[in-house]
Design an enzyme around this catalytic site. Sequence first.
Site, PDB file in Angstrom:
ATOM      1  N   ASP A 248      -6.565   1.366  -5.448  1.00 50.82           N
ATOM      2  CA  ASP A 248      -5.760   1.081  -4.265  1.00 50.82           C
ATOM      3  C   ASP A 248      -6.618   0.676  -3.062  1.00 50.82           C
ATOM      4  O   ASP A 248      -7.830   0.903  -3.040  1.00 50.82           O
ATOM      5  CB  ASP A 248      -4.944   2.318  -3.878  1.00 50.82           C
ATOM      6  CG  ASP A 248      -3.684   2.458  -4.711  1.00 50.82           C
ATOM      7  OD1 ASP A 248      -3.335   1.494  -5.410  1.00 50.82           O
ATOM      8  OD2 ASP A 248      -3.061   3.533  -4.660  1.00 50.82           O
ATOM      9  N   LYS A 270      -1.997  -2.217  -1.720  1.00 51.43           N
ATOM     10  CA  LYS A 270      -0.857  -2.696  -0.939  1.00 51.43           C
ATOM     11  C   LYS A 270      -1.179  -2.561   0.545  1.00 51.43           C
ATOM     12  O   LYS A 270      -1.744  -1.562   0.975  1.00 51.43           O
ATOM     13  CB  LYS A 270       0.404  -1.889  -1.260  1.00 51.43           C
ATOM     14  CG  LYS A 270       0.885  -2.005  -2.695  1.00 51.43           C
ATOM     15  CD  LYS A 270       2.141  -1.161  -2.887  1.00 51.43           C
ATOM     16  CE  LYS A 270       2.740  -1.359  -4.270  1.00 51.43           C
ATOM     17  NZ  LYS A 270       1.892  -0.820  -5.335  1.00 51.43           N
ATOM     18  N   MET A 383       2.330   7.446   6.820  1.00 52.48           N
ATOM     19  CA  MET A 383       2.936   6.120   6.989  1.00 52.48           C
ATOM     20  C   MET A 383       3.967   6.111   8.110  1.00 52.48           C
ATOM     21  O   MET A 383       5.075   5.592   7.971  1.00 52.48           O
ATOM     22  CB  MET A 383       3.572   5.662   5.666  1.00 52.48           C
ATOM     23  CG  MET A 383       2.572   5.524   4.536  1.00 52.48           C
ATOM     24  SD  MET A 383       3.318   5.195   2.912  1.00 52.48           S
ATOM     25  CE  MET A 383       3.913   6.836   2.466  1.00 52.48           C
TER      26      MET A 383
END
Length: 470
Positions: A248, A270, A383
Amino acid sequence: MRYYPVFLDLEAKTVVIVGGGAEAAQKLRLMAKTPARIVVITPFAERELSTEIDAAGACLISRDFDADDLHGAALVFACGLDEADEALVHAAATERNIQINVVDKQDKCSFLTPSIVDRGSLTIAIGTEGAAPVLGQGIKAHLEAMLPPSIGSLVDKASALRPRVARALDKGSPRRDFWRSFFFGDIRSAFDRDPEAGFEQSVDDALSGDKRETTGSVSLVGAGPGDADLLTLKAQRRLLDADVIVYDRLVGPGVLEYARRDAERIDVGKAPGKLSVSQTRINDILIEHASAGKRVVRLKGGDPYVFGRGGEEQAALVAAGIPVDVVPGITAAVACAAEIRLPLTWRGENRSFTVMTGTAGDGAADHDWAALAKPGAAFSIYMGVRQAGHIQRKLLGAGIAEDTPVVVVENGTRPDQKTAVGTIATLTRTLALGAIKGPAIIYVGLDPARSDVLDAQIETQAAAEERIAS
């Protein structure tokens, strides 16, 4: 090379330790791993040494040393003695041609004790000829990280299998190929997954000449918050064994240094608002490589099960019949708080701590805002930077106190880490003043005065306010 490394057989041999204190206890712990008969000679055995003597079943002679005590000894250690007693022991051993180690006196040693990695039947000794023992200890630590405790059991199985392998396979390449697979290939992988039935089946297949197609495996590995030093020992071993690493964006740059150089590396990171590899495609990549017989590591920032979609990948792998295991990692909420010494719980005040996400698949995540707004609630938001305005409005609307403290940590544990401190009423402004863009953890309800970030942060934010005003 002045000191030649050898492995001594101490079966039915006598090892004498003369002296006391922590040094004698240390040598006794080391010798207790061998089958030697151990004799300790000291007028007084302190508690630590007495405990080790009892644990090792050693013989204690509670008096001063006599030269005749070395009769029949194979090795002698002299520990913590004054110069006169030290000279006496050294002379007695030398006259009888008995190998002696006088602790911290290399000029009086006929042998040195190395740093040892002990994995049962597998023993690795590291020596620096007494010049750099700390270096030897550091190398030992790296080797221990690479070698799982179970490797000793694998060596024991190899010893038991040798006659069978000799009967089943010709000398040369057939046997070499078998042992290569045994220690580094499919048989080793089978042992790691199932040390009993799966391992036995893999050995049977290899010795019978059954060349059936083997299935690889996938390890979902947590890489921690960024600092490579926070990687677990088990994660390091999985990286070293991996044929393919699917990683990642949030994996720290130093983490991949633990992988083999020839391992294939696939970036599926991502980034918010950017075109990225879909989760379905990631699942397919894992299944494709494992189905080809490869050992795959799915490397994730933090922990695979904490907002890492590890559960989704696990379900896809299980449905495809792929063996999968999980290696947990230190999740960001814990690591970032530790980095700034911010306690997540405090006796008598907040007895629970909630981990939540600020972002859902379709935008801002929804929560029980009334429960989160209650006095004493403490939680972290992953997030949440892009959704800070939504979070702020929801919490204020649910009645949270406007002066509830907020601490934000961006790129926690990395060299570019930043922090910001404010209140829920100033959350969006706090992020703007601190130039926080993520990835970041937002802590709500934790007292920044208990951390080491507050004073420096007040100065930083004051400077930012002044810069904006001018």
